[in-house]
Design an enzyme around this catalytic site. Structure first.
Site, short mmCIF file in Angstrom:
data_model
loop_
_atom_site.label_atom_id
_atom_site.label_comp_id
_atom_site.label_asym_id
_atom_site.label_seq_id
_atom_site.Cartn_x
_atom_site.Cartn_y
_atom_site.Cartn_z
N GLU A 40 0.83 -1.21 0.00
CA GLU A 40 0.00 0.00 0.00
C GLU A 40 0.86 1.25 0.00
OE1 GLU A 40 -4.01 -0.60 2.28
OE2 GLU A 40 -2.38 -1.44 3.50
N LYS A 61 -11.25 4.18 1.69
CA LYS A 61 -10.25 3.53 0.85
C LYS A 61 -11.05 2.72 -0.17
CE LYS A 61 -6.54 1.83 2.70
NZ LYS A 61 -5.52 0.98 3.37
#
Length: 126
Positions: A25, A102
């Site tokens: 990420e 997200k």
């Protein structure tokens, strides 16, 4: 005299950012959506039609953009930073509703997103 509640909002701000606990990420990033609603008395601007009498959407956006560019492990940390800066830089904000999503969280779920939401009250404006 008219009593009112007034809000300024920015809807579905999209960012590419590098928040997350997993190493991938921090390298590949993810897409995020920010929704923000600010309780802010813009009664004077209703009368004057003068931008100096209200809170600039552009200034709020710039602040959010700056905070989204700083990677964090947790979304909770990101919304905390955004909220604190908004209250520090715009002390007449009465309250903040802030949602951070997200879009494609790496958890194996088929969903539109996962995230956090916070409601902050500026006790200095009471």
């Amino acid at each position: 005299m008219i009593k009112q509640s007034s809000y300024i909002y920015l809807s579905n701000l999209r960012f590419r950012a590098y928040h997350g606990v997993l190493p991938q990420e921090r390298v590949e990033g993810n897409d995020f959506i920010v929704n923000i609603r600010l309780a802010y008395d813009f009664g004077k601007a209703m009368e004057t039609d003068d931008v100096a009498d209200t809170l600039s959407y552009a200034d709020v956006y710039q602040l959010v953009q700056q905070e989204m560019q700083q990677p964090s492990n947790l979304l909770e940390h990101v919304v905390g930073r955004i909220g604190k800066r908004l209250l520090a830089e715009f002390p007449l904000i009465k309250a903040i509703d802030l949602k951070l999503t997200k879009v494609n969280p790496p958890m194996g779920a088929d969903c539109d997103g996962a995230g956090v939401e916070i409601h902050l009250i500026n006790e200095k404006t009471d």
